[in-house]
Write an enzyme that holds these catalytic residues in place. Sequence first.
Site, PDB file in Angstrom:
ATOM      1  N   GLY A  71     -34.224  -9.316  30.869  1.00 47.74           N
ATOM      2  CA  GLY A  71     -33.639  -9.531  30.113  1.00 47.74           C
ATOM      3  C   GLY A  71     -33.888 -10.580  28.931  1.00 47.74           C
ATOM      4  N   ASN A 152     -21.233  -8.521  28.188  1.00 49.85           N
ATOM      5  CA  ASN A 152     -21.074  -9.147  28.978  1.00 49.85           C
ATOM      6  C   ASN A 152     -19.809  -9.676  29.567  1.00 49.85           C
ATOM      7  OD1 ASN A 152     -22.676 -10.540  27.563  1.00 49.85           O
ATOM      8  ND2 ASN A 152     -22.766 -12.084  28.705  1.00 49.85           N
ATOM      9  N   GLN A 180     -26.041  -4.745  29.960  1.00 50.42           N
ATOM     10  CA  GLN A 180     -25.009  -4.237  30.438  1.00 50.42           C
ATOM     11  C   GLN A 180     -24.497  -3.449  30.604  1.00 50.42           C
ATOM     12  OE1 GLN A 180     -22.888  -6.355  31.620  1.00 50.42           O
ATOM     13  NE2 GLN A 180     -24.436  -8.153  32.046  1.00 50.42           N
ATOM     14  N   SER A 200     -32.407  -4.493  31.991  1.00 51.02           N
ATOM     15  CA  SER A 200     -32.742  -6.108  33.120  1.00 51.02           C
ATOM     16  C   SER A 200     -32.565  -5.107  34.710  1.00 51.02           C
ATOM     17  CB  SER A 200     -32.347  -7.550  32.950  1.00 51.02           C
ATOM     18  OG  SER A 200     -32.481  -8.164  34.046  1.00 51.02           O
ATOM     19  N   HIS A 202     -31.891  -6.836  37.666  1.00 50.09           N
ATOM     20  CA  HIS A 202     -30.460  -7.206  38.076  1.00 50.09           C
ATOM     21  C   HIS A 202     -29.186  -6.502  37.969  1.00 50.09           C
ATOM     22  CE1 HIS A 202     -29.396 -11.323  36.663  1.00 50.09           C
ATOM     23  NE2 HIS A 202     -30.907 -10.779  36.230  1.00 50.09           N
ATOM     24  N   THR A 238     -50.483 -10.677  35.211  1.00 55.86           N
ATOM     25  CA  THR A 238     -50.489  -9.403  36.092  1.00 55.86           C
ATOM     26  C   THR A 238     -49.611  -8.575  36.749  1.00 55.86           C
ATOM     27  OG1 THR A 238     -52.619 -10.653  37.277  1.00 55.86           O
ATOM     28  CG2 THR A 238     -51.302  -8.618  38.944  1.00 55.86           C
ATOM     29  N   CYS A 325     -21.044 -23.257  32.550  1.00 47.23           N
ATOM     30  CA  CYS A 325     -20.917 -24.741  32.871  1.00 47.23           C
ATOM     31  C   CYS A 325     -22.211 -25.418  32.679  1.00 47.23           C
ATOM     32  CB  CYS A 325     -20.746 -24.973  34.775  1.00 47.23           C
ATOM     33  SG  CYS A 325     -20.661 -26.450  34.693  1.00 47.23           S
TER      34      CYS A 325
HETATM   35  C1  LIG Z   1     -28.226 -10.614  32.502  1.00 47.64           C
HETATM   36  C2  LIG Z   1     -28.286 -10.447  30.482  1.00 47.64           C
HETATM   37  C3  LIG Z   1     -29.308 -11.090  29.899  1.00 47.64           C
HETATM   38  C4  LIG Z   1     -30.460 -11.717  30.634  1.00 47.64           C
HETATM   39  O1  LIG Z   1     -31.561 -11.097  31.429  1.00 47.64           O
HETATM   40  P1  LIG Z   1     -32.503 -11.429  32.703  1.00 47.64           P
HETATM   41  O2  LIG Z   1     -32.538 -10.698  33.169  1.00 47.64           O
HETATM   42  O3  LIG Z   1     -31.298 -12.601  33.665  1.00 47.64           O
HETATM   43  O4  LIG Z   1     -32.607 -12.533  31.719  1.00 47.64           O
HETATM   44  C5  LIG Z   1     -29.197 -10.376  28.574  1.00 47.64           C
HETATM   45  N1  LIG Z   1     -28.180 -10.659  28.203  1.00 47.64           N
HETATM   46  C6  LIG Z   1     -27.272  -9.254  28.662  1.00 47.64           C
HETATM   47  C7  LIG Z   1     -26.287  -8.801  28.290  1.00 47.64           C
HETATM   48  C8  LIG Z   1     -26.996  -9.435  29.986  1.00 47.64           C
HETATM   49  O5  LIG Z   1     -26.030  -9.495  30.557  1.00 47.64           O
END
Ligand SMILES: *Cc1c(COP(=O)(O)O)cnc(C)c1O
Length: 396
Positions: A71, A152, A180, A200, A202, A238, A325
């Site tokens: 992301g 988020n 999100q 993203s 994950h 790559t 933090c």
């Molecule tokens: C987690 C998140 C990102 C960042 O994504 P990554 O893959 O961790 O770099 C960007 N924008 C939002 C809204 C997110 O929740």
Amino acid sequence: MDRIYADNAATTKISHKAMEAMVSSMENTYGNPSSLHQIGMEANDALQTAREQIARCLGCTPKEIYFTSGGTESDNQAIISAAMLGEKQNKKHIISTAFEHHAVLYTLRKLKEQGFEVELLDAGEEGNITAEQVQAAIRPDTCLVTTMFANNEIGSILPIAKIGEVCRAHGVLFHTDAVQAVGHIPVNVKKQNIDLLSLSAHKFHGPRGIGVLYARRGMELCSLMEGGGQERGKRPGTENVPAIMGMAAALKEECVLMEENARKISAMRDRLIQGLSKIPHCILNGPAGNRLPGNVNFCFEGVSGESLLLLLDSKGICASSGSACASGALDPSHVLLALGRSPEIAQGSLRLSLDASNTEEEVDYMLEVIPQVVEHLRRMSADWQEKVKGSREFEL
Ligand SMILES: *Cc1c(COP(=O)(O)O)cnc(C)c1O
């Protein structure tokens, strides 16, 4: 009881389908997709299949998909590309919101230092904006509107199709950070008039470190790095074929299960919101309706978010606070401040983010434990005692 994982907005557990796809790719399609031999070509075929699957989920063509590291990179590349295009036409005004992710806000801050004018729209009390606000802010020199699809921290869902329509009518590029949203709520780049979109893996049960930048056909991206000709020259390096396969498998599964999961998850969310609202001197952050299925976010007066998280962790609940933090100090969340919360209230926040593996029993347990922990922390707070005695006013 096992640990309760209620921090899915931070990251999600990888799905079995995604993991299987990754292992299979590492075992079978391990070649370099650029290599001119059988094993390389098989990797390239796998890459194309993943590209097609993801394009289908987003409602675009495979050629509009660029694989990135996630992301953050997609946000950077989308915004910088649009800004560079704008600069060529002497358009240096960018519209965004005050509650974006730092990947967007800090990219905009950098552009500001380079002479761009950045206008952040007011988030209102519920953490949302309207298409009318965007319309009113657009100027002849606006080159980009960038707003997130869903927040988020507080789960608000923006009126993306309408914002996209306004942008298109004015010939302004529209980027959305949909990290999100994708895999959780319906996203269709064509129907929602989106020119650029970040996602993203994950955040929807895929692997870490892989994502997509969707760029509408005809949109000229600039590359953030120099190197090989991968991703049509726009993203050298790559290709991470196993991660890309895992991402495609996870997205496909989440898109199939989306409606069913959203129904189940939002029922748990609503029960948590209802139950936690009964705690005195608290406030729900974000909208009452029109909210991401898994998002719950409250501020509790007289409570430190950090202490709350530590105590909840000791009771087996993995949650998060809006506070980030930084350098040992607990900064109140910029999103909660944008909603008009005072720094003191903002630092006492709790975000629970659910997924389909959470259960009603876990909700029961959280509804039992969280009020107890909040009360415990308040009893130990001198500030709180003064408020109870009446020598200071409650804020909430
Ligand atoms: C987690 C998140 C990102 C960042 O994504 P990554 O893959 O961790 O770099 C960007 N924008 C939002 C809204 C997110 O929740």
